[in-house]
Enzyme design. Sequence first.
Site, PDB file in Angstrom:
ATOM      1  N   LYS A 135      13.739  64.372  28.709  1.00 41.14           N
ATOM      2  CA  LYS A 135      12.940  64.993  27.653  1.00 41.14           C
ATOM      3  C   LYS A 135      13.808  65.844  26.723  1.00 41.14           C
ATOM      4  O   LYS A 135      13.770  65.681  25.515  1.00 41.14           O
ATOM      5  CB  LYS A 135      11.827  65.846  28.263  1.00 41.14           C
ATOM      6  CG  LYS A 135      10.842  65.037  29.110  1.00 41.14           C
ATOM      7  CD  LYS A 135       9.797  65.929  29.751  1.00 41.14           C
ATOM      8  CE  LYS A 135       8.884  65.143  30.666  1.00 41.14           C
ATOM      9  NZ  LYS A 135       8.012  64.201  29.957  1.00 41.14           N
TER      10      LYS A 135
ATOM     11  N   TRP B 193       1.456  68.265  36.233  1.00 43.78           N
ATOM     12  CA  TRP B 193       2.703  68.222  36.999  1.00 43.78           C
ATOM     13  C   TRP B 193       2.756  69.364  38.015  1.00 43.78           C
ATOM     14  O   TRP B 193       3.276  69.190  39.127  1.00 43.78           O
ATOM     15  CB  TRP B 193       3.902  68.246  36.055  1.00 43.78           C
ATOM     16  CG  TRP B 193       3.909  67.056  35.152  1.00 43.78           C
ATOM     17  CD1 TRP B 193       3.663  67.024  33.806  1.00 43.78           C
ATOM     18  CD2 TRP B 193       4.118  65.683  35.542  1.00 43.78           C
ATOM     19  NE1 TRP B 193       3.722  65.730  33.344  1.00 43.78           N
ATOM     20  CE2 TRP B 193       3.995  64.892  34.383  1.00 43.78           C
ATOM     21  CE3 TRP B 193       4.396  65.069  36.771  1.00 43.78           C
ATOM     22  CZ2 TRP B 193       4.136  63.505  34.399  1.00 43.78           C
ATOM     23  CZ3 TRP B 193       4.552  63.691  36.797  1.00 43.78           C
ATOM     24  CH2 TRP B 193       4.427  62.922  35.623  1.00 43.78           C
TER      25      TRP B 193
ATOM     26  N   ASP C 159       9.864  74.222  37.362  1.00 44.93           N
ATOM     27  CA  ASP C 159      10.061  72.905  36.771  1.00 44.93           C
ATOM     28  C   ASP C 159      10.150  73.126  35.263  1.00 44.93           C
ATOM     29  O   ASP C 159       9.167  73.461  34.612  1.00 44.93           O
ATOM     30  CB  ASP C 159       8.876  72.002  37.122  1.00 44.93           C
ATOM     31  CG  ASP C 159       8.960  70.624  36.470  1.00 44.93           C
ATOM     32  OD1 ASP C 159       9.906  70.368  35.710  1.00 44.93           O
ATOM     33  OD2 ASP C 159       8.051  69.803  36.737  1.00 44.93           O
TER      34      ASP C 159
END
Length: 362
Positions: free
Chosen positions: A197, A103, A173
């Site tokens: 999540k 990511w 992030d």
Amino acid sequence: MTERIFNFSAGPATLPLSVLEEAQQEFLNYKGSGMSVIEMSHRSKEYEAINAGAEAVIKELLGLGDDYRVLFVQGGASSQFAMIPMNFLGEGQIADYILTGAWAEKAQKEATKFGQTHIAATTKEGNYARIPQLDEIKLSEKPAYVHITSNNTIFGTQWKQFPDYGDIPLIADMSSDILSKPFDASKFALIYAGAQKNLGPSGVTVVIIRKDLIEQGNKNIPTMLRYDTHSKNDSLYNTPPSFSVYMVGLVAQWIKKQGGLTAIAKHNEEKAALIYDTIDNSGGYYTGHAEKDSRSLMNLTFRLPNEDLEKAFNSEATKAGLSGLKGHRSVGGMRASIYNAMPREGCQALADFMKEFQKKNG
């Protein structure tokens, strides 16, 4: 509710049962309004209170004051990969990225479409099995910002100590570990997280941003991609993902009721220890992907002696009510995602299953 399984999926992930029950109770008639949250106008007083309440409790949990906003936007964390450089990577500037997984790579790659980037550190050579040491990070001369990914869902690594670069904006992030432990949120100029999540259902991305950074944003980009648009309109410029925001607020309140971030961190450490101890005491039958000093408390990655055993493990675990354990193809093996809402009982059940599987197949 014996029909519920333990869901170890990386996301969308398990939610607190009490939160689901509260949403169920309010679903048809929210607080006497005569309608569901999914039906009400986002301009109504009822929804504005939900929206404001969600922002307030997140700031409270993080210990942030009036110099920050919590915004609720759409497009997932992946849209933030582009939105951040569009707003804050000006002509002639360089943005620094620390690569610790897939990511982080995607975020850096997206930023190259809008300006120049510099890879300040990377652990790709070891298949992202660790977080770089702070002294390995080499910044460019005057970066517009520094971007990190706090927890790596695929590889199972997590930052234990965050860097601090003073006046240089630090952006993170935190999609897979936000609100999972105490940390100094004021070190960060911007934090973003897809909700699915550790915060709630899919459909909303939480952006925690310092007001002075909002003002620095590029004014010559599309309206919906400007942070000041969402800040000035309290995340209500267009129709928001209202039910997802409502759920985020409930989950944040649930964390507060557990005792806040200190209590939830202790809970997460105890849960993870059940599984990591099983790995470490297996005599090499189970091997963790992440180096011990970089192990994630959210996503626990491990291998078995061969792929046939891994397939059997996943199949038998699913039948035993332990779902979502198959690892990402980049790592293989197994991945147990044990976000805040995963109860200790789920981790104990997995640890017991791992021991029994080894006993039968070792």
